[in-house]
Design a protein around this motif. Structure first.
Motif, PDB file in Angstrom:
ATOM      1  N   LEU A 190     -42.233   9.950   2.297  1.00  0.00           N
ATOM      2  CA  LEU A 190     -41.795   9.585   3.673  1.00  0.00           C
ATOM      3  C   LEU A 190     -42.801   8.547   4.467  1.00  0.00           C
ATOM      4  O   LEU A 190     -42.391   7.791   5.453  1.00  0.00           O
ATOM      5  N   SER A 191     -44.018   8.932   4.232  1.00  0.00           N
ATOM      6  CA  SER A 191     -45.185   7.706   4.939  1.00  0.00           C
ATOM      7  C   SER A 191     -44.955   7.904   6.430  1.00  0.00           C
ATOM      8  O   SER A 191     -45.063   6.947   6.905  1.00  0.00           O
ATOM      9  N   GLY A 192     -45.017   9.131   6.793  1.00  0.00           N
ATOM     10  CA  GLY A 192     -44.905   9.117   8.447  1.00  0.00           C
ATOM     11  C   GLY A 192     -43.687   8.964   9.008  1.00  0.00           C
ATOM     12  O   GLY A 192     -43.530   8.809  10.513  1.00  0.00           O
ATOM     13  N   ASP A 193     -42.417   8.365   8.259  1.00  0.00           N
ATOM     14  CA  ASP A 193     -41.344   8.012   9.217  1.00  0.00           C
ATOM     15  C   ASP A 193     -40.167   9.077   8.416  1.00  0.00           C
ATOM     16  O   ASP A 193     -39.846   8.997   7.451  1.00  0.00           O
ATOM     17  N   PHE A 194     -39.765   9.539   9.393  1.00  0.00           N
ATOM     18  CA  PHE A 194     -38.826  10.919   9.194  1.00  0.00           C
ATOM     19  C   PHE A 194     -37.490  10.078   8.760  1.00  0.00           C
ATOM     20  O   PHE A 194     -36.552  10.867   8.150  1.00  0.00           O
ATOM     21  N   SER A 195     -37.093   8.864   9.148  1.00  0.00           N
ATOM     22  CA  SER A 195     -35.684   8.395   8.756  1.00  0.00           C
ATOM     23  C   SER A 195     -35.539   7.913   7.272  1.00  0.00           C
ATOM     24  O   SER A 195     -34.577   7.735   7.111  1.00  0.00           O
ATOM     25  N   LYS A 196     -36.770   7.960   6.703  1.00  0.00           N
ATOM     26  CA  LYS A 196     -36.578   7.651   5.257  1.00  0.00           C
ATOM     27  C   LYS A 196     -36.178   8.832   4.426  1.00  0.00           C
ATOM     28  O   LYS A 196     -35.604   8.662   3.151  1.00  0.00           O
ATOM     29  N   VAL A 197     -35.729   9.895   4.893  1.00  0.00           N
ATOM     30  CA  VAL A 197     -35.272  11.069   4.234  1.00  0.00           C
ATOM     31  C   VAL A 197     -33.878  10.730   4.148  1.00  0.00           C
ATOM     32  O   VAL A 197     -32.847  11.367   3.556  1.00  0.00           O
ATOM     33  N   SER A 198     -33.289   9.681   4.926  1.00  0.00           N
ATOM     34  CA  SER A 198     -31.796   9.313   4.902  1.00  0.00           C
ATOM     35  C   SER A 198     -31.544   8.668   3.552  1.00  0.00           C
ATOM     36  O   SER A 198     -30.277   8.589   3.117  1.00  0.00           O
ATOM     37  N   SER A 199     -32.675   8.286   2.836  1.00  0.00           N
ATOM     38  CA  SER A 199     -32.416   7.783   1.411  1.00  0.00           C
ATOM     39  C   SER A 199     -31.775   8.586   0.447  1.00  0.00           C
ATOM     40  O   SER A 199     -31.422   8.311  -0.513  1.00  0.00           O
ATOM     41  N   LEU A 200     -32.060  10.042   0.788  1.00  0.00           N
ATOM     42  CA  LEU A 200     -31.815  11.139   0.044  1.00  0.00           C
ATOM     43  C   LEU A 200     -30.146  11.353   0.328  1.00  0.00           C
ATOM     44  O   LEU A 200     -29.599  12.464  -0.357  1.00  0.00           O
ATOM     45  N   VAL A 201     -29.521  11.002   1.253  1.00  0.00           N
ATOM     46  CA  VAL A 201     -28.112  11.474   1.762  1.00  0.00           C
ATOM     47  C   VAL A 201     -27.052  10.781   1.003  1.00  0.00           C
ATOM     48  O   VAL A 201     -27.410   9.335   0.776  1.00  0.00           O
ATOM     49  N   LEU A 202     -26.157  11.616   0.432  1.00  0.00           N
ATOM     50  CA  LEU A 202     -25.166  10.867  -0.373  1.00  0.00           C
ATOM     51  C   LEU A 202     -24.104  10.060   0.557  1.00  0.00           C
ATOM     52  O   LEU A 202     -23.959  10.402   1.826  1.00  0.00           O
ATOM     53  N   GLU A 241     -53.115   7.758  12.911  1.00  0.00           N
ATOM     54  CA  GLU A 241     -51.527   7.224  12.834  1.00  0.00           C
ATOM     55  C   GLU A 241     -51.597   6.670  11.329  1.00  0.00           C
ATOM     56  O   GLU A 241     -50.272   6.635  10.938  1.00  0.00           O
ATOM     57  N   SER A 242     -52.387   5.922  10.855  1.00  0.00           N
ATOM     58  CA  SER A 242     -52.405   5.277   9.965  1.00  0.00           C
ATOM     59  C   SER A 242     -53.848   4.947   9.352  1.00  0.00           C
ATOM     60  O   SER A 242     -54.919   5.322  10.032  1.00  0.00           O
ATOM     61  N   LYS A 243     -53.884   4.592   8.082  1.00  0.00           N
ATOM     62  CA  LYS A 243     -55.397   4.311   7.358  1.00  0.00           C
ATOM     63  C   LYS A 243     -56.091   3.347   8.266  1.00  0.00           C
ATOM     64  O   LYS A 243     -57.440   3.210   8.036  1.00  0.00           O
TER      65      LYS A 243
END
Length: 641
Positions: A190-202, A241-243
């Motif tokens: 996810l790297s801190g971005d919740f929208s990346k979970v959309s890549s698991l959606v069919l 928030e980031s490195k």
């Protein structure tokens, strides 16, 4: 002539003492004095009868200005609005730690709980079942035990061997493999971005696979669960928030940051803490870098405040303070007379002198200063019993010699050859009073090796993969032993046929003797010793700094390859397969002859309203001198083989 009578009894008196005739102690405790002249003499002896042309302070008026911090930034980073939701030490010191296996298991279980919780709140039209995606998520983000194959290269084998050498971590992996969700892998995905979970959606009418398995109707549920889980992880580990946001500078082995104070009237003061590594933040960590114009268009009047106090001053007191009257009983918890100070303990001598001679000459006026404030006392007006008013000024006045006594004042940074200036205000940073610190998860000792002409970074404690630490020498020995087990045992022949030798010739006769000496190209050191070699700084032929290097690992199954460190600090710029993407440099002045000890720990404290704050940070301490690795080249040794 005096006549001596030998029969006269001999009388000797050792001590004269009173003999009490009563069982009660009232008269003894009353300490009655029957000789008033003796009392007057003792008063005279202690200076009680010495008169002074001065009165006691009975009234005081103080004008105080305070201004709050308004901004924060890392040394060369963008300015941010400052808030006191967490302590300043936490904001400065916190780093992104490596998530260990236990924490990864807990975070994975937390995500499944949040996902089921969000699914239970969904409408019936979405028909979400509890635990519906548990197995698919475990298959996508699993815990796996690495298996070494002889077809792999040296980098892949070393990465897996490093994990397998941690025996307890390997046993833990075997127990959770296929049973638990790996929260560390999910966090990296996810790297801190919740929208990346959309890549698991069919997509519509798409069949579920290992990479995509969440139904389209459950997309909002997955996104909301990922959003809540990311917020939970950031709060649990207190992550930046980031490195790029952390204030740690590896080339200096310390933190560097700035805070800003909006003075109003288009004025702003910049407070620079360029070298912070002690673990406790206080006023002496700051210098005033510069005063410039403020970009704030509207000034908040709550930031700057002026107050005038009127009160009766009270005598300053402290624990163990000597009594101002000689016949009073003193507090015996602190024995000031037992202080031992050498010629160089100037601070201890000054404190002792103040406590024993001038303790009753100081008065105090209490005032609560908000944390994160710059406080300035404009002046103190004192009225004594004779009705005389005195205006008390600071000991150090502007324009006086800069060598005059001065305390709690911040230095204003100026040119190298200019007379320094001081800001008379007192800084009270929002620092922590006390913390609980864990054992070191990482510990590195930087020492100079003059014989080898380099600096060694010795990893004395390395992470064990389960949230604790392992001895660096033990970890290096386990890894070396694992590589030894990988060597295939050579087949031993049943019969050894020796070549026929003609011993009649002088040459063959001499060849049968074993040489007394042998040549060795170089020896080796323990794998937890990481070398730093001196190199010239860019554009300079004189100044040097230390660059991370590596010792070679020579193995029968692979070509010689670099030995890489295990700790997060020394692995900066190195990926999981031990490929170096960027070099690591350390300034020469950061490693003196005494050496440096660097530790990384978890710290825990309480903040406002009992709020618990936990973070992961580093601290630098002085080492214990030089050392020698024993590394040598071109050796001539006795041939004992």
């Amino acid at each position: 002539m005096i006549k001596y009578d030998p029969c006269e009894p001999f009388r000797a008196y050792n001590r004269l003492e009173g003999r009490p005739r009563e069982e009660e102690l009232e008269d003894a405790l009353a300490a009655k004095v029957h000789d008033p002249l003796w009392m007057l003499a003792r008063q005279y002896q202690f200076g009680e009868l010495k008169g002074e042309d001065a009165g006691s302070a009975i009234f005081a008026k103080v004008a105080i200005n305070t201004v709050r911090m308004t901004g924060f930034s890392k040394a060369n980073g963008p300015k941010q609005a400052y808030s006191e939701d967490i302590p300043l030490e936490t904001r400065v010191e916190r780093l992104i730690p490596t998530i260990d296996l236990k924490k990864a298991t807990q975070l994975g279980r937390k995500f499944l709980q949040i996902l089921d919780n969000e699914g239970s709140k969904a409408p019936q039209s979405q028909s979400y079942a509890q635990g519906e995606y548990r197995k698919a998520l475990i298959d996508k983000f699993p815990f796996s035990v690495p298996e070494i194959s002889h077809q792999e290269n040296a980098s892949e084998t070393t990465a897996k061997a490093r994990v397998l050498s941690l025996q307890q971590a390997t046993s833990f992996l075997r127990s959770v493999a296929g049973r638990a969700l790996n929260g560390a892998r999910l966090w990296d995905f996810l790297s801190g971005d919740f929208s990346k979970v959309s890549s698991l959606v069919l997509s519509a009418n798409q069949t579920a696979t290992t990479d995509k398995f969440i139904a389209l109707k459950h997309k909002n549920i997955a996104q909301e669960a990922a959003k809540r889980w990311i917020a939970f992880v950031r709060k649990e580990l207190n992550l930046p928030e980031s490195k790029e946001e952390n204030c740690w500078y590896p080339e200096r082995l310390e933190y560097s940051f700035k805070t800003y104070v909006d003075e109003g009237n288009d004025g702003e003061t910049e407070l620079n803490a360029e070298e912070y590594f002690q673990g406790h933040l206080d006023w002496y960590s700051f210098d005033i870098s510069k005063k410039n114009s403020s970009q704030r268009k509207t000034f908040d009047q709550n930031i700057k405040k002026r107050e005038v106090l009127t009160m009766i001053p009270t005598e300053a007191s402290f624990a163990g303070m000597p009594a101002s009257r000689w016949w009073e009983m003193e507090d015996g918890s602190i024995d000031l007379g037992n202080l031992k100070a050498s010629d160089t303990d100037i601070a201890k001598i000054l404190v002792t002198q103040y406590a024993l001679q001038y303790s009753n000459d100081w008065l105090s006026i209490p005032y609560d200063v908000p944390t994160g404030s710059f406080a300035e006392v404009e002046g103190v007006l004192v009225r004594d019993t004779f009705g005389l008013n005195y205006f008390v000024e600071p000991a150090h006045q502007a324009g006086n010699d800069w060598n005059d006594w001065n305390m709690y004042s911040l230095t204003v940074e100026k040119g190298e050859f200019e007379i320094p200036e001081f800001d008379k205000r007192i800084l009270l940073p929002p620092a922590i009073a006390r913390t609980l610190e864990s054992d070191s998860l990482e510990e590195i000792k930087f020492i100079r090796d003059e014989m080898a002409n380099l600096v060694w970074a010795i990893e004395t404690r390395v992470p064990d993969g389960l949230g604790e630490a392992l001895d660096g020498y033990e970890a290096a020995g386990n890894l070396a032993g694992l590589f030894e087990k990988m060597k295939e045992k050579a087949a031993v022949p049943d019969e050894i046929n020796l070549p026929e030798v003609n011993l009649e010739t002088i040459y063959n006769k001499a060849s049968t003797y074993k040489s007394a000496l042998k040549y060795q190209l170089g020896n080796s050191v323990s794998e937890n010793w990481i070398p730093f070699i001196p190199v010239h700084q860019a554009g300079s032929n004189r100044e040097i700094h230390f660059q991370r290097a590596s010792m070679p690992r020579i193995h029968e199954l692979f070509a010689p390859h670099a030995i890489r460190p295990r700790t997060e600090l020394l692995r900066a710029g190195i990926n999981e397969l031990d490929d170096q993407n960027s070099a690591l440099f350390i300034n020469e002045e950061e490693v003196p002859r005494a050496g440096v000890k660097l530790t990384a720990t978890y710290q825990r404290t309480r903040w406002y309203q009992g709020k618990i704050v936990t973070w992961y940070g580093r601290r630098k301490r002085t080492g214990r001198g030089e050392g020698s690795s024993g590394l040598r080249f071109d050796l001539v040794l006795e041939n004992n083989s």
